[in-house]
Design an enzyme around this catalytic site. Structure first.
Site, short mmCIF file in Angstrom:
data_model
loop_
_atom_site.label_atom_id
_atom_site.label_comp_id
_atom_site.label_asym_id
_atom_site.label_seq_id
_atom_site.Cartn_x
_atom_site.Cartn_y
_atom_site.Cartn_z
N ASN A 11 38.85 36.60 49.26
CA ASN A 11 37.79 37.57 49.53
C ASN A 11 36.55 36.83 50.02
O ASN A 11 36.02 35.95 49.33
CB ASN A 11 37.50 38.34 48.23
CG ASN A 11 36.43 39.39 48.40
OD1 ASN A 11 35.41 39.14 49.02
ND2 ASN A 11 36.64 40.56 47.83
N HIS A 14 31.20 37.17 49.83
CA HIS A 14 29.95 36.51 49.44
C HIS A 14 29.49 35.44 50.43
O HIS A 14 28.39 34.92 50.31
CB HIS A 14 30.05 36.02 48.00
CG HIS A 14 30.19 37.21 47.09
ND1 HIS A 14 29.23 38.20 47.04
CD2 HIS A 14 31.21 37.63 46.31
CE1 HIS A 14 29.65 39.16 46.22
NE2 HIS A 14 30.85 38.84 45.77
N ARG A 22 19.23 35.87 54.45
CA ARG A 22 18.26 35.43 55.45
C ARG A 22 18.31 36.24 56.74
O ARG A 22 17.53 35.99 57.64
CB ARG A 22 18.52 33.96 55.80
CG ARG A 22 17.97 32.99 54.81
CD ARG A 22 16.45 33.02 54.88
NE ARG A 22 15.85 32.30 53.77
CZ ARG A 22 15.41 31.05 53.85
NH1 ARG A 22 15.53 30.36 54.94
NH2 ARG A 22 14.85 30.50 52.80
N HIS A 47 35.28 43.72 51.50
CA HIS A 47 34.86 45.03 50.97
C HIS A 47 33.65 45.50 51.78
O HIS A 47 32.58 44.91 51.69
CB HIS A 47 34.50 44.85 49.49
CG HIS A 47 34.13 46.11 48.79
ND1 HIS A 47 33.80 46.14 47.45
CD2 HIS A 47 34.04 47.40 49.21
CE1 HIS A 47 33.52 47.38 47.09
NE2 HIS A 47 33.64 48.16 48.14
N ARG A 49 31.00 47.82 51.76
CA ARG A 49 30.36 48.74 50.80
C ARG A 49 29.51 49.75 51.53
O ARG A 49 29.00 49.49 52.63
CB ARG A 49 29.50 47.96 49.81
CG ARG A 49 30.29 47.07 48.87
CD ARG A 49 29.39 46.46 47.82
NE ARG A 49 29.09 47.41 46.78
CZ ARG A 49 29.65 47.41 45.57
NH1 ARG A 49 30.53 46.49 45.24
NH2 ARG A 49 29.33 48.32 44.68
N ARG A 53 25.81 45.75 51.68
CA ARG A 53 25.05 44.62 51.14
C ARG A 53 25.65 43.27 51.53
O ARG A 53 24.98 42.26 51.49
CB ARG A 53 24.93 44.72 49.62
CG ARG A 53 26.22 44.51 48.89
CD ARG A 53 26.01 44.52 47.39
NE ARG A 53 25.77 45.86 46.90
CZ ARG A 53 26.00 46.23 45.64
NH1 ARG A 53 26.43 45.34 44.78
NH2 ARG A 53 25.79 47.45 45.24
N GLU A 74 38.89 46.56 51.51
CA GLU A 74 38.52 47.28 50.28
C GLU A 74 37.53 48.36 50.63
O GLU A 74 36.53 48.11 51.32
CB GLU A 74 37.91 46.32 49.27
CG GLU A 74 38.90 45.33 48.71
CD GLU A 74 38.29 44.41 47.67
OE1 GLU A 74 39.03 43.62 47.09
OE2 GLU A 74 37.06 44.46 47.45
N THR A 104 28.78 44.47 41.07
CA THR A 104 30.12 44.28 41.62
C THR A 104 30.98 45.43 41.12
O THR A 104 30.49 46.26 40.36
CB THR A 104 30.69 42.89 41.20
OG1 THR A 104 31.98 42.74 41.79
CG2 THR A 104 30.82 42.76 39.69
N THR A 105 32.24 45.49 41.57
CA THR A 105 33.08 46.62 41.18
C THR A 105 33.35 46.53 39.67
O THR A 105 34.07 45.66 39.21
CB THR A 105 34.42 46.56 41.96
OG1 THR A 105 34.10 46.31 43.32
CG2 THR A 105 35.16 47.87 41.85
N GLU A 155 46.30 47.25 42.22
CA GLU A 155 45.70 45.97 41.86
C GLU A 155 45.07 46.15 40.49
O GLU A 155 44.24 47.03 40.29
CB GLU A 155 44.64 45.56 42.90
CG GLU A 155 44.02 44.21 42.58
CD GLU A 155 43.15 43.64 43.70
OE1 GLU A 155 43.48 43.87 44.89
OE2 GLU A 155 42.16 42.97 43.37
N HIS A 198 39.75 40.06 40.36
CA HIS A 198 38.36 40.22 39.96
C HIS A 198 37.98 39.18 38.91
O HIS A 198 38.57 39.14 37.84
CB HIS A 198 38.02 41.63 39.43
CG HIS A 198 36.57 41.95 39.70
ND1 HIS A 198 35.55 41.44 38.93
CD2 HIS A 198 35.98 42.66 40.67
CE1 HIS A 198 34.40 41.86 39.43
NE2 HIS A 198 34.63 42.59 40.49
N GLY A 199 37.02 38.36 39.27
CA GLY A 199 36.45 37.39 38.35
C GLY A 199 37.29 36.14 38.12
O GLY A 199 36.93 35.30 37.30
N1 PXP Z 1 39.80 42.72 43.96
C1 PXP Z 1 38.97 43.78 44.12
C2 PXP Z 1 39.57 45.13 44.24
C3 PXP Z 1 37.58 43.60 44.21
O1 PXP Z 1 36.77 44.67 44.36
C4 PXP Z 1 37.06 42.30 44.16
C5 PXP Z 1 35.59 42.07 44.32
O2 PXP Z 1 35.16 42.56 45.54
C6 PXP Z 1 37.96 41.23 44.02
C7 PXP Z 1 39.32 41.47 43.90
C8 PXP Z 1 37.50 39.81 43.99
O3 PXP Z 1 36.70 39.59 42.86
P1 PXP Z 1 35.92 38.23 42.73
O4 PXP Z 1 34.96 38.18 43.88
O5 PXP Z 1 35.25 38.37 41.41
O6 PXP Z 1 36.92 37.13 42.77
#
Ligand code: PXP
Length: 251
Positions: A11, A14, A22, A47, A49, A53, A74, A104-105, A155, A198-199
């Protein structure tokens, strides 16, 4: 069950977060996707959004056009995002819940409670050729709901497991891991392809990768943070090593 190869979706949201801090064009998320491809990622996740953002509409267009890896788009279940997904025709569309004020989600989609809202969106995306996935909590009722919606993929949200692990609450983390493991097994028994994300970080990914029913992990924030110190390709390569070690336990 015989464990399958575990795919890694990187992903790149970020990278866009840093760019947008900036304005301007750097760092470029498409360049990050190219680096992820070189490092052996199986797919790119982004993603878009509602508040834009991080990833922008133009990023989605460029990722679709310039990157050979499958794109996992996403999206919230809104008419605006549906229209964009129908146009972009991503390989995969992962429907996530979205709240404007969240960082975050935060939780999974309520696939059960929102059946009537989700059903036409899942059907349109699938008819348009995208593999539809629902981002849900590790919960049997949500897995049943995914089946009744006709989504081929779910997921499972690993955020709570990772937060508990990071907080040092290892017994609660172990219970959450069991919940994810049970849900993966149940989901696979229903014929769903089961992903997780996620995370996830180096410390948490192996225990998740050890769940044999999982086919794909999606990982972003930790990899982009780690890339500051070692570079994105090295961070992805190390993540892959942890995944491989974890998956070996599932054999
Ligand atoms: N899976 C989904 C569905 C998410 O929304 C996210 C965060 O956008 C991730 C995975 C990845 O999460 P992380 O950035 O915390 O690794």
């Amino acid at each position: 069950m015989k464990s399958q190869r575990l795919r890694l979706g990187v992903n790149i949201d970020h990278v866009a977060t840093i760019r947008n801090a900036r304005g301007g064009a750097m760092p470029d998320p498409v360049r990050a996707a190219q680096a992820a491809a070189r490092a052996g990622a199986d797919g790119i996740t982004a993603h878009l959004r509602e508040d834009r953002r991080h990833i922008s509409d133009a990023d989605i267009e460029r990722l679709s056009r310039e990157i050979d890896l499958p794109l996992n788009f996403e999206m919230a279940a809104t008419p605006e995002m549906l229209e964009i997904a129908l146009k972009a025709k991503p390989h995969a569309a992962c429907i996530v819940p979205e709240k404007r004020e969240e960082r975050t989600t935060e939780g999974g989609l309520d696939a059960r409670g929102q059946h009537n809202q989700l059903a036409p969106i899942v059907a349109e995306l699938a008819d348009n050729g995208s593999r539809v996935s629902l981002f849900i909590e590790a919960d049997r009722a949500q897995l049943d709901a995914a089946v009744s919606l006709g989504a081929p993929v779910v997921e499972l949200h690993t955020g709570r497991y990772c937060d508990l692990h990071a907080a040092g609450d290892l017994s609660a983390a172990a219970s959450e891991l069991t919940r994810i493991r049970d849900a993966a097994r149940y989901g696979a028994s229903l014929g769903l392809e089961v992903h997780a994300g996620h995370g996830l970080a180096f410390e948490t990914v192996a225990d998740i990768a050890a769940i044999p029913e999982l086919a794909e992990l999606n990982i972003g924030h930790f990899l982009i943070g780690e890339a500051i110190f070692v570079g994105l390709e090295a961070a992805i390569a190390e993540m892959r090593q942890h995944m491989t070690l974890g998956r070996a336990r599932a054999a």
